[in-house]
Write a protein that holds these residues in place. Structure first.
Motif, PDB file in Angstrom:
ATOM      1  N   SER A 103      43.423  48.573  70.046  1.00 41.39           N
ATOM      2  CA  SER A 103      42.905  49.935  70.026  1.00 41.39           C
ATOM      3  C   SER A 103      43.167  50.555  68.663  1.00 41.39           C
ATOM      4  N   ARG A 104      42.339  51.551  68.305  1.00 39.99           N
ATOM      5  CA  ARG A 104      42.532  52.226  67.023  1.00 39.99           C
ATOM      6  C   ARG A 104      43.924  52.846  66.950  1.00 39.99           C
ATOM      7  N   SER A 105      44.390  53.397  68.085  1.00 40.36           N
ATOM      8  CA  SER A 105      45.687  54.065  68.067  1.00 40.36           C
ATOM      9  C   SER A 105      46.805  53.078  67.752  1.00 40.36           C
ATOM     10  N   LEU A 106      46.733  51.881  68.319  1.00 39.72           N
ATOM     11  CA  LEU A 106      47.776  50.887  68.068  1.00 39.72           C
ATOM     12  C   LEU A 106      47.737  50.421  66.619  1.00 39.72           C
ATOM     13  N   VAL A 107      46.549  50.143  66.110  1.00 38.21           N
ATOM     14  CA  VAL A 107      46.426  49.703  64.718  1.00 38.21           C
ATOM     15  C   VAL A 107      46.936  50.782  63.776  1.00 38.21           C
ATOM     16  N   SER A 108      46.554  52.025  64.047  1.00 34.80           N
ATOM     17  CA  SER A 108      47.002  53.127  63.199  1.00 34.80           C
ATOM     18  C   SER A 108      48.519  53.262  63.239  1.00 34.80           C
ATOM     19  N   ARG A 109      49.090  53.161  64.439  1.00 35.41           N
ATOM     20  CA  ARG A 109      50.545  53.297  64.593  1.00 35.41           C
ATOM     21  C   ARG A 109      51.272  52.150  63.897  1.00 35.41           C
ATOM     22  N   LEU A 110      50.748  50.945  64.056  1.00 31.89           N
ATOM     23  CA  LEU A 110      51.346  49.791  63.399  1.00 31.89           C
ATOM     24  C   LEU A 110      51.364  49.968  61.887  1.00 31.89           C
ATOM     25  N   ARG A 111      50.231  50.413  61.362  1.00 33.57           N
ATOM     26  CA  ARG A 111      50.122  50.554  59.914  1.00 33.57           C
ATOM     27  C   ARG A 111      51.105  51.585  59.368  1.00 33.57           C
TER      28      ARG A 111
ATOM     29  N   ASP B 153      38.581  35.485  66.508  1.00 32.43           N
ATOM     30  CA  ASP B 153      38.906  34.355  65.636  1.00 32.43           C
ATOM     31  C   ASP B 153      39.103  34.792  64.193  1.00 32.43           C
ATOM     32  N   THR B 154      39.295  36.101  63.973  1.00 33.39           N
ATOM     33  CA  THR B 154      39.508  36.603  62.621  1.00 33.39           C
ATOM     34  C   THR B 154      40.857  37.298  62.497  1.00 33.39           C
ATOM     35  N   ALA B 155      41.341  37.373  61.278  1.00 34.06           N
ATOM     36  CA  ALA B 155      42.582  38.093  60.972  1.00 34.06           C
ATOM     37  C   ALA B 155      42.244  39.210  60.001  1.00 34.06           C
ATOM     38  N   ARG B 156      42.672  40.431  60.333  1.00 31.85           N
ATOM     39  CA  ARG B 156      42.345  41.587  59.506  1.00 31.85           C
ATOM     40  C   ARG B 156      43.604  42.178  58.889  1.00 31.85           C
ATOM     41  N   PHE B 157      43.568  42.394  57.587  1.00 31.52           N
ATOM     42  CA  PHE B 157      44.683  42.998  56.858  1.00 31.52           C
ATOM     43  C   PHE B 157      44.606  44.512  57.049  1.00 31.52           C
ATOM     44  N   ILE B 158      45.572  45.081  57.767  1.00 31.09           N
ATOM     45  CA  ILE B 158      45.535  46.525  58.034  1.00 31.09           C
ATOM     46  C   ILE B 158      46.473  47.294  57.109  1.00 31.09           C
ATOM     47  N   ALA B 159      47.336  46.616  56.383  1.00 26.33           N
ATOM     48  CA  ALA B 159      48.201  47.273  55.403  1.00 26.33           C
ATOM     49  C   ALA B 159      48.594  46.256  54.338  1.00 26.33           C
ATOM     50  N   SER B 160      48.660  46.727  53.108  1.00 33.07           N
ATOM     51  CA  SER B 160      49.015  45.837  52.002  1.00 33.07           C
ATOM     52  C   SER B 160      49.692  46.661  50.914  1.00 33.07           C
ATOM     53  N   VAL B 161      50.824  46.173  50.423  1.00 33.41           N
ATOM     54  CA  VAL B 161      51.553  46.841  49.344  1.00 33.41           C
ATOM     55  C   VAL B 161      51.731  45.835  48.209  1.00 33.41           C
ATOM     56  N   GLU B 162      51.165  46.160  47.052  1.00 35.26           N
ATOM     57  CA  GLU B 162      51.231  45.252  45.906  1.00 35.26           C
ATOM     58  C   GLU B 162      52.570  45.362  45.193  1.00 35.26           C
TER      59      GLU B 162
ATOM     60  N   LEU C 239      62.517  43.892  47.528  1.00 37.26           N
ATOM     61  CA  LEU C 239      63.469  42.780  47.596  1.00 37.26           C
ATOM     62  C   LEU C 239      62.901  41.489  47.007  1.00 37.26           C
ATOM     63  N   LEU C 240      61.633  41.227  47.256  1.00 37.22           N
ATOM     64  CA  LEU C 240      61.053  39.936  46.875  1.00 37.22           C
ATOM     65  C   LEU C 240      60.161  39.999  45.645  1.00 37.22           C
ATOM     66  N   GLU C 241      59.752  41.200  45.264  1.00 41.29           N
ATOM     67  CA  GLU C 241      58.865  41.389  44.108  1.00 41.29           C
ATOM     68  C   GLU C 241      57.567  40.598  44.248  1.00 41.29           C
ATOM     69  N   GLU C 242      57.044  40.582  45.473  1.00 41.93           N
ATOM     70  CA  GLU C 242      55.752  39.971  45.765  1.00 41.93           C
ATOM     71  C   GLU C 242      54.984  40.905  46.701  1.00 41.93           C
ATOM     72  N   THR C 243      53.679  40.720  46.800  1.00 41.95           N
ATOM     73  CA  THR C 243      52.834  41.571  47.627  1.00 41.95           C
ATOM     74  C   THR C 243      53.072  41.311  49.113  1.00 41.95           C
ATOM     75  N   ALA C 244      53.212  42.376  49.897  1.00 40.00           N
ATOM     76  CA  ALA C 244      53.481  42.265  51.333  1.00 40.00           C
ATOM     77  C   ALA C 244      52.289  42.794  52.129  1.00 40.00           C
ATOM     78  N   ASN C 245      52.074  42.198  53.317  1.00 45.56           N
ATOM     79  CA  ASN C 245      50.907  42.538  54.133  1.00 45.56           C
ATOM     80  C   ASN C 245      51.262  42.615  55.612  1.00 45.56           C
ATOM     81  N   LEU C 246      50.460  43.389  56.352  1.00 48.00           N
ATOM     82  CA  LEU C 246      50.522  43.411  57.811  1.00 48.00           C
ATOM     83  C   LEU C 246      49.124  43.075  58.315  1.00 48.00           C
ATOM     84  N   ILE C 247      49.045  42.118  59.245  1.00 50.91           N
ATOM     85  CA  ILE C 247      47.763  41.582  59.700  1.00 50.91           C
ATOM     86  C   ILE C 247      47.712  41.556  61.218  1.00 50.91           C
TER      87      ILE C 247
END
Length: 258
Positions: A81-89, A115-124, A102-110
């Motif tokens: 649901s949009r609410s869950l995705v929004s809350r997760l992000r 059958d697809t994976a969508r990136f809902i948050a990304s920090v470079e 901590l790692l000095e690399e780009t982090a993501n939440l998917i």
């Protein structure tokens, strides 16, 4: 009471308006050719082609063999649901920033949608050579770190449904070999983490762990991406430990919410 009429912005951007209208047409009407879209938008065919090319690049559209463009994965109804995705992000962003520190690399939440994976948050990260933001982009689930982890959480019958042959009649080459995929998913389930070495994109390595709800069901995947030239297998244990700590912290935040 009737809703008030929408007031157009004082400085409309025609190209943005055309792209949004094109995406809406594809989502609600099933599809359109370049010529049809050009006529609907009142633009030249070359302009319509450029709009569609950008929508395809950002996964808002896909182009069929009949040269008809249809709604892409981003416009398809998500499993969440949009609410869950929004809350997760929102709740994940502080933890993603901490991982980057901590790692000095780009982090993501998917999250996974079919059958697809969508990136809902990304920090470079700030390194000169780095993996750019993938936020909003969609990839085949079996080709991404988090997508594999989320597939590994499925029962055999659920996996069969996701990759049912009839779903791939128009694109049989996109269907993974389940005989090879199942053993890999069982291994990932045992390990609790996944490593993707140039599986989704050349020159990229990603490491990920699942984020679970109170019942233990995987809701999302938390990953870190880096150029392959900087990946050191000797750091894998440290990478996984950092990601697991962030995932557990996010799980606790989620558990505290109603």
């Amino acid at each position: 009471m009737d809703k008030p009429l929408k007031t157009p912005p004082p400085y409309p951007i025609a190209s943005v308006d055309h792209a949004l209208r094109a995406a809406t047409i594809l989502q609600l009407e099933g599809g359109a050719t370049v010529a049809q879209l050009a006529e609907r938008l009142g633009v030249a065919r070359s302009t319509a082609h450029r709009i569609l090319a950008m929508l395809v690049y950002r996964d808002f559209a896909v182009r069929g063999e009949d040269r008809t463009y249809r709604a892409g994965p981003v416009l398809e109804l998500a499993a969440h649901s949009r609410s869950l995705v929004s809350r997760l992000r929102v709740m994940a962003l502080p933890h993603l920033h901490r991982v980057v520190e901590l790692l000095e690399e780009t982090a993501n939440l998917i999250v996974r949608a079919g059958d697809t994976a969508r990136f809902i948050a990304s920090v470079e990260c700030r390194q000169a050579l780095r993996v750019g933001s993938r936020e909003g982009m969609v990839f085949p689930a079996h080709r991404t770190t988090a997508g594999l982890l989320l597939l590994a959480d499925l029962a055999d019958e659920e996996l069969e449904d996701v990759y049912a042959i009839e779903r791939y009649r128009d694109r049989p080459a996109d269907r993974p070999d389940l005989a090879r995929l199942r053993p890999e998913l069982r291994r990932l389930r045992r390990n609790g983490f996944a490593v993707n070495r140039e599986r989704s994109e050349r020159g990229l390595v990603a490491v990920g762990v699942p984020v679970r709800d109170r019942d233990g069901t995987a809701l999302a995947g938390l990953s870190v991406s880096m150029p392959s030239v900087r990946y050191d297998p000797q750091r894998l244990r440290s990478l996984v430990a950092t990601l697991e700590a962030a995932a557990h912290a996010l799980e606790e935040d989620l558990a505290d919410q109603p």
